[in-house]
Design an enzyme around this catalytic site. Structure first.
Site, mmCIF file in Angstrom:
data_model
loop_
_atom_site.group_PDB
_atom_site.id
_atom_site.type_symbol
_atom_site.label_atom_id
_atom_site.label_comp_id
_atom_site.label_asym_id
_atom_site.label_seq_id
_atom_site.Cartn_x
_atom_site.Cartn_y
_atom_site.Cartn_z
ATOM 1 N N ASN A 11 0.840 -1.193 0.000
ATOM 2 C CA ASN A 11 0.000 0.000 0.000
ATOM 3 C C ASN A 11 0.881 1.251 0.000
ATOM 4 O O ASN A 11 1.449 1.625 1.026
ATOM 5 C CB ASN A 11 -0.901 -0.030 1.248
ATOM 6 C CG ASN A 11 -1.902 1.109 1.261
ATOM 7 O OD1 ASN A 11 -1.724 2.109 0.586
ATOM 8 N ND2 ASN A 11 -2.959 0.942 2.048
ATOM 9 N N GLU A 35 4.787 -16.787 9.114
ATOM 10 C CA GLU A 35 3.475 -16.762 9.742
ATOM 11 C C GLU A 35 3.647 -17.093 11.224
ATOM 12 O O GLU A 35 3.899 -18.231 11.605
ATOM 13 C CB GLU A 35 2.525 -17.763 9.079
ATOM 14 C CG GLU A 35 2.074 -17.364 7.681
ATOM 15 C CD GLU A 35 1.251 -16.075 7.683
ATOM 16 O OE1 GLU A 35 0.574 -15.790 8.697
ATOM 17 O OE2 GLU A 35 1.314 -15.345 6.678
ATOM 18 N N ASP A 64 0.634 -4.691 12.411
ATOM 19 C CA ASP A 64 -0.400 -5.721 12.439
ATOM 20 C C ASP A 64 -1.512 -5.263 13.365
ATOM 21 O O ASP A 64 -1.301 -4.402 14.232
ATOM 22 C CB ASP A 64 0.178 -7.054 12.925
ATOM 23 C CG ASP A 64 -0.480 -8.246 12.235
ATOM 24 O OD1 ASP A 64 -1.718 -8.312 12.255
ATOM 25 O OD2 ASP A 64 0.243 -9.086 11.667
#
Length: 347
Positions: A11, A35, A64
């Site tokens: 982004n 992950e 996050d």
């Protein structure tokens, strides 16, 4: 201050926001990251930031978000993005239909990693799950999370106010100059109610109560293991303006002296005898964020919005003005004595 940083995101808009906030070049990178199996958003951000630095070899930021429901023992937590991509916002609400305890905690964690290791900064908002998806001015769980006291989801709020709450919740220090009113972080509920009612004559009692609750929730930052450092400079006229009547003002000034006694809170007063002074008639707030990567922003309230200044030249001007205000004001002990005198003058 670091010279530049890379944020792991696709982004470009997010990179521009970080660049203006931090005042340094911010590049973007798309990287397949480890992950991290945890409901703890901070642990996820730390693990991903460490992995990103190992792969890119330069200072990196990874952020996050999470949404924890006490009734679900912290779920979905850092897994909220997976929940939303799988069942959608309304699907998550459908799963929570039977809950009587709808408390929710929204957390954003920013992980920064460089050669010296990993540091994580978190900001939290307490609230509840909405009963239906509301608003289209947000992403992720914004349309189903209602911050305490607001009666609105984040997606229904003006972006400037959502941004203000997020910035204040993650700041390590706030410096504020106020020429007319006691700042929101130091207001009593009764004083806040009188301020809000005078400034918003079209609001009903329920909406006023919701906004007062938000203001009181913000004040939680002044306590805890790592409290916000708050430095406030007030014009003496603030002490003599009867907001909500003499009793409300008296209680507010007494509360002000109690808050000023906290080691993380400093209150100074600019006496009438000074005449004009730096930033005369122009209240502002400077918020400083943890380093690394650090950064500062100036915020100014407007009638129905807020203005943010993030350019280095603007920051220099307002930091200079704040330094001049602190130098001109009475010291904290003299300021406390002046506040006590104002209480006595109320009779």
């Amino acid at each position: 201050m670091i010279d530049g940083v890379t944020i792991v995101t696709g982004n470009d808009g997010k990179a521009r926001e970080y660049a203006t906030l931090l005042g340094i070049p911010v590049a973007t990178a798309t990287v397949d990251l480890l992950e991290v199996q945890s409901l703890d958003v901070a642990a996820v951000a730390a693990g991903k930031a460490e992995d990103a630095y190992a792969k890119l070899g330069r200072p990196v930021i990874v952020d996050d978000t999470g949404l924890a429901l006490p009734a679900w023992h912290g779920l979905p937590g850092a897994l909220v993005s997976w929940f939303l991509s799988t069942v959608g916002p309304q699907g998550l609400l459908d799963m929570a239909t039977i809950l009587t305890d709808r408390r929710a905690i929204a957390t954003t964690a920013l992980g920064y990693a460089d050669a010296d290791g990993v540091r994580v900064v978190t900001g939290t908002l307490h609230g509840t799950l909405a009963t239906q998806v509301r608003g289209d001015n947000g992403i992720g769980d914004d349309s189903i999370f209602v911050p305490t006291g607001t009666g609105q989801t984040l997606a229904q709020m003006p972006r400037w106010f959502e941004r203000f709450m997020a910035a204040e919740s993650s700041a390590v220090s706030v410096e504020e100059f106020e020429a007319q009113l006691v700042p929101g972080l130091l207001q009593t509920p009764e004083y806040a109610r009188a301020v809000l009612r005078a400034a918003n004559t079209s609001l009903d009692d329920d909406e006023i109560d919701r906004r007062v609750a938000v203001r009181m929730e913000r004040q939680a930052r002044l306590a805890g293991d790592e409290p916000l450092a708050l430095w406030v400079v007030l014009d003496e006229s603030v002490l003599y303006r009867h907001v909500g009547g003499a009793e409300v003002t008296r209680a507010q000034l007494h509360h002000l002296t109690q808050r000023a006694a906290q080691p993380n809170v400093t209150v100074q007063v600019l006496p009438y005898a000074l005449g004009a002074y730096a930033a005369f008639g122009h209240p502002f707030t400077i918020m400083t964020f943890p380093a690394p990567p650090g950064g500062e922003v100036v915020h100014m309230d407007q009638l129905h919005s807020g203005l943010y200044l993030e350019r280095e030249s603007d920051l220099r001007r307002y930091k200079l003005a704040m330094n001049r205000l602190r130098a001109a004001a009475l010291d904290p002990e003299q300021s406390r004595n002046l506040i006590v005198k104002a209480v006595e003058d109320l009779g």
